[in-house]
Design an enzyme around this catalytic site. Structure first.
Site, PDB file in Angstrom:
ATOM      1  N   GLY A  63      13.341  -7.922  -0.934  1.00 54.03           N
ATOM      2  CA  GLY A  63      12.228  -7.280  -1.726  1.00 54.03           C
ATOM      3  C   GLY A  63      11.985  -6.011  -0.905  1.00 54.03           C
ATOM      4  O   GLY A  63      11.099  -5.427  -1.821  1.00 54.03           O
ATOM      5  N   LYS A  94       2.963   9.767  -6.804  1.00 57.85           N
ATOM      6  CA  LYS A  94       3.405  10.817  -6.129  1.00 57.85           C
ATOM      7  C   LYS A  94       4.191  11.828  -6.778  1.00 57.85           C
ATOM      8  O   LYS A  94       4.230  12.906  -6.786  1.00 57.85           O
ATOM      9  CB  LYS A  94       4.015  10.586  -4.729  1.00 57.85           C
ATOM     10  N   LYS A 138       6.636  12.944  -1.247  1.00 54.43           N
ATOM     11  CA  LYS A 138       5.525  12.868  -0.255  1.00 54.43           C
ATOM     12  C   LYS A 138       5.202  14.186   0.554  1.00 54.43           C
ATOM     13  O   LYS A 138       4.194  14.307   0.768  1.00 54.43           O
ATOM     14  CB  LYS A 138       5.482  11.512   0.617  1.00 54.43           C
TER      15      LYS A 138
HETATM   16  P1  NAP Z   1       4.251  -1.125 -11.221  1.00 54.68           P
HETATM   17  O1  NAP Z   1       4.273  -2.628 -10.648  1.00 54.68           O
HETATM   18  O2  NAP Z   1       5.514  -1.099 -11.878  1.00 54.68           O
HETATM   19  O3  NAP Z   1       3.122  -1.179 -12.318  1.00 54.68           O
HETATM   20  C1  NAP Z   1       3.045  -0.331 -13.249  1.00 54.68           C
HETATM   21  C2  NAP Z   1       2.032  -0.824 -14.247  1.00 54.68           C
HETATM   22  O4  NAP Z   1       1.516   0.121 -15.185  1.00 54.68           O
HETATM   23  C3  NAP Z   1       2.176  -2.055 -15.128  1.00 54.68           C
HETATM   24  O5  NAP Z   1       0.960  -2.910 -15.286  1.00 54.68           O
HETATM   25  C4  NAP Z   1       2.708  -1.555 -16.245  1.00 54.68           C
HETATM   26  O6  NAP Z   1       2.102  -2.447 -17.547  1.00 54.68           O
HETATM   27  C5  NAP Z   1       2.007  -0.415 -16.485  1.00 54.68           C
HETATM   28  N1  NAP Z   1       2.212   0.659 -17.360  1.00 54.68           N
HETATM   29  C6  NAP Z   1       3.598   1.295 -17.191  1.00 54.68           C
HETATM   30  N2  NAP Z   1       3.657   2.301 -18.178  1.00 54.68           N
HETATM   31  C7  NAP Z   1       2.877   2.214 -18.975  1.00 54.68           C
HETATM   32  C8  NAP Z   1       2.037   2.755 -20.327  1.00 54.68           C
HETATM   33  N3  NAP Z   1       3.042   3.579 -20.880  1.00 54.68           N
HETATM   34  N4  NAP Z   1       1.256   2.372 -20.805  1.00 54.68           N
HETATM   35  C9  NAP Z   1       0.353   1.463 -20.288  1.00 54.68           C
HETATM   36  N5  NAP Z   1       0.480   0.810 -19.069  1.00 54.68           N
HETATM   37  C10 NAP Z   1       1.827   1.090 -18.609  1.00 54.68           C
HETATM   38  O7  NAP Z   1       3.940  -0.070 -10.339  1.00 54.68           O
HETATM   39  P2  NAP Z   1       3.265   0.031  -8.857  1.00 54.68           P
HETATM   40  O8  NAP Z   1       4.215  -0.334  -7.952  1.00 54.68           O
HETATM   41  O9  NAP Z   1       2.003  -0.652  -8.930  1.00 54.68           O
HETATM   42  O10 NAP Z   1       3.060   1.680  -8.773  1.00 54.68           O
HETATM   43  C11 NAP Z   1       1.867   2.255  -9.663  1.00 54.68           C
HETATM   44  C12 NAP Z   1       1.885   3.712  -9.007  1.00 54.68           C
HETATM   45  O11 NAP Z   1       1.525   3.389  -7.443  1.00 54.68           O
HETATM   46  C13 NAP Z   1       3.120   4.650  -9.070  1.00 54.68           C
HETATM   47  O12 NAP Z   1       2.945   5.838  -9.050  1.00 54.68           O
HETATM   48  C14 NAP Z   1       3.744   4.355  -7.542  1.00 54.68           C
HETATM   49  O13 NAP Z   1       4.583   5.455  -7.273  1.00 54.68           O
HETATM   50  C15 NAP Z   1       2.660   4.413  -6.791  1.00 54.68           C
HETATM   51  N6  NAP Z   1       2.659   3.705  -5.470  1.00 54.68           N
HETATM   52  C16 NAP Z   1       3.060   2.473  -5.272  1.00 54.68           C
HETATM   53  C17 NAP Z   1       3.158   1.821  -4.066  1.00 54.68           C
HETATM   54  C18 NAP Z   1       3.634   0.456  -3.871  1.00 54.68           C
HETATM   55  O14 NAP Z   1       3.610  -0.036  -2.826  1.00 54.68           O
HETATM   56  N7  NAP Z   1       4.181  -0.282  -5.007  1.00 54.68           N
HETATM   57  C19 NAP Z   1       2.696   2.703  -2.892  1.00 54.68           C
HETATM   58  C20 NAP Z   1       1.975   3.727  -3.107  1.00 54.68           C
HETATM   59  C21 NAP Z   1       1.968   4.636  -4.355  1.00 54.68           C
HETATM   60  P3  NAP Z   1       2.924  -3.930 -17.581  1.00 54.68           P
HETATM   61  O15 NAP Z   1       2.323  -4.618 -16.285  1.00 54.68           O
HETATM   62  O16 NAP Z   1       2.568  -4.368 -18.909  1.00 54.68           O
HETATM   63  O17 NAP Z   1       4.270  -3.628 -17.573  1.00 54.68           O
HETATM   64  N1  HSE Z   2       9.192   3.159  -1.946  1.00 54.87           N
HETATM   65  C1  HSE Z   2       8.301   3.431  -1.185  1.00 54.87           C
HETATM   66  C2  HSE Z   2       8.631   3.069   0.395  1.00 54.87           C
HETATM   67  C3  HSE Z   2       6.885   2.508  -1.493  1.00 54.87           C
HETATM   68  O1  HSE Z   2       9.835   2.384   0.508  1.00 54.87           O
HETATM   69  O2  HSE Z   2       7.998   3.606   1.340  1.00 54.87           O
HETATM   70  C4  HSE Z   2       6.040   3.551  -2.295  1.00 54.87           C
HETATM   71  O3  HSE Z   2       5.758   4.734  -2.019  1.00 54.87           O
END
Ligand code: NAP
Ligand code: HSE
Length: 431
Positions: free
Chosen positions: A188, A106, A206
């Protein structure tokens, strides 16, 4: 043997792990739906030696992004690493190399969507981003496709789970913001640095994406007026309850005769409104279209599998397009250029909580200042004293925001006023 469509993933964190799980666990049904199998060829991560709670086939993990971006066998890049750079450079390189991209990012879409969609168009590729708003809830494709017959006049949503969890706890348990935030962090729900969630920045990104898609115009993160929930106190929630409202953090986007309102802030919403019943970490988006009327999309707005559900659905859609040779069919829908309305020009009802001297004539003085600025009062309550001062609570009728702000700056300077404790907009009710 049937055809295989090959995926390269950038990231294997929360979302990436879910994407890999769904693609492997549901491989058979996905193959039937697409008419080709989908195989994850490479996954790029930062730290290849990190312990992970998922087993990945040998040779798939790498820390060299070229193994995805320069790999001619890879058809679809799934970007789930997050952040602006290097994600933007990687996505642009993928699109320019003729690869299709699915992203959950996003931050990137809300700030740099234009460059990315221009590249998508130029190279006849697909760039899909369903998971970037409200995680597992289908909303981007519904707006672009299922509701395409409508002129959408408004999109209003609870699009941040952390703040909805905090406000729900404050409402149900009468607790203060800081107290609930600590618990949310321990559980968490809230991150160690919760700024982006509690200050409304995550919801603003968003909202910018929703407004762009709903109103066919480019709205960026910087266009969104933002207030977070840190100023919402237990007293505000108590008064809301007493007056028949619930306090929520909403992303609000309205298309008003070609001018677009985009804002994120706490609101009082009537208890009878469907968004008032959306509790805990759930998200919901309320859409008003001229043909469909009012619709609401509800569900989990984040998390490993819910977010993966949206990402994998996008992968399936790209794969179907590849199968039918129709990639690039529905690209960027921002073909208009609408003005953003300044916050001072919006009209709203307002809740005001003022701490003033408890003396004869005080209420009359406040009413007179409000009246002079054309702010009409709908409800007044004065029932509590705060250290020999009176707490006065008012709900106004609908008024232009600038008029209210002008009145409040006069009231703030008056000797009878100790504090303007809070001002919260009232949404979701007609007059
Ligand atoms: P995360 O848990 O922090 O995972 C990020 C991943 O990307 C990790 O595997 C990390 O590697 C890798 N990474 C980061 N920088 C990198 C780089 N420069 N080169 C190669 N790999 C790299 O993040 P996430 O929560 O999955 O979120 C991912 C995306 O989805 C974000 O844009 C977030 O806004 C979006 N999103 C997340 C959620 C949610 O519920 N978490 C919901 C909707 C959208 P390592 O594993 O080696 O550290
Ligand atoms: N931090 C966001 C939330 C989740 O609390 O809804 C990722 O978009």
């Amino acid at each position: 043997m049937g055809k295989t469509i090959r995926v390269g993933m950038l990231g294997l964190g929360t979302v990436g792990t879910g994407v890999y799980k769904v693609l492997t666990q549901n491989a058979d049904s996905i193959t039937s739906r697409v008419g080709a199998s989908i195989s994850v060829e490479k996954i790029v991560v930062n730290n290849i030696n990190k312990e992970r709670n998922i087993k990945i086939a040998p040779g798939v993990m790498t820390n060299k992004v070229e193994e995805v971006l320069d790999n001619p066998d890879i058809d679809i890049v799934v970007e789930v690493m997050g952040g602006i750079e290097p994600a933007q450079t990687y996505i642009l390189k993928a699109l320019r190399g003729g690869k299709h991209v699915v992203t959950a990012n996003k931050d990137l879409i809300a700030e740099h969507g234009k460059e990315l969609f221009d590249a998508e168009k130029e190279h006849h590729t697909d760039l899909f981003f369903e998971a970037s708003v409200a995680g597992g809830i289908p909303i981007i494709r519904p707006l672009k496709q299922c509701l395409a017959a409508n002129k959408v006049s408004g999109v209003m949503g609870i699009i941040n789970g952390t703040t909805n969890f905090i406000l729900t706890k404050m409402t149900k348990e009468g607790r203060d913001f800081n107290d609930v935030l600590s618990e949310a962090q321990q559980l968490g729900y809230a991150e160690a640095d919760p700024t982006s969630d509690i200050e409304g920045l995550d919801a603003a990104r968003k909202t910018a994406i929703l407004a762009s898609v709903a109103f066919n115009t480019r709205v960026t993160y910087q266009d969104v007026y933002v207030e977070g929930i840190t100023k919402v106190g237990a007293m505000d929630i108590k008064y809301a309850n007493e007056l028949g409202y619930t306090v929520k953090l909403l992303g609000i986007a309205k298309d008003q005769e070609g001018q677009v309102e985009v804002r994120v802030h706490p609101v009082f919403i009537p208890n009878a409104h469907p968004l008032a019943a959306v509790n805990d970490a759930f998200n919901a988006i309320f859409v008003t279209g001229d043909a469909v009327g009012e619709t609401m999309f509800y569900g989990p707005g984040a998390g490993e599998l819910p977010t993966a559900s949206a990402v994998v659905a996008d992968v399936i859609e790209v794969a179907r397009n590849i199968q039918s040779n129709v990639t690039g069919r529905i690209g960027c829908t921002c073909y208009e250029e609408k003005e953003i309305k300044p916050i001072g020009d919006i009209t709203s009802k307002y809740y005001l909580r003022l701490i003033v001297k408890d003396e004869p004539g005080v209420l009359a003085s406040i009413a007179s200042v409000l009246g002079n600025q054309k702010v009409s009062i709908a409800t007044v309550i004065q029932k509590r004293n705060v250290e020999a001062l009176a707490e006065v609570v008012l709900i106004t009728h609908k008024v232009k925001e600038q008029n209210l702000q002008d009145a409040l700056s006069i009231i703030k300077g008056m000797s009878i006023t100790k504090d303007i404790a809070n001002v919260i907009r009232v949404e979701g009710e007609d007059e």
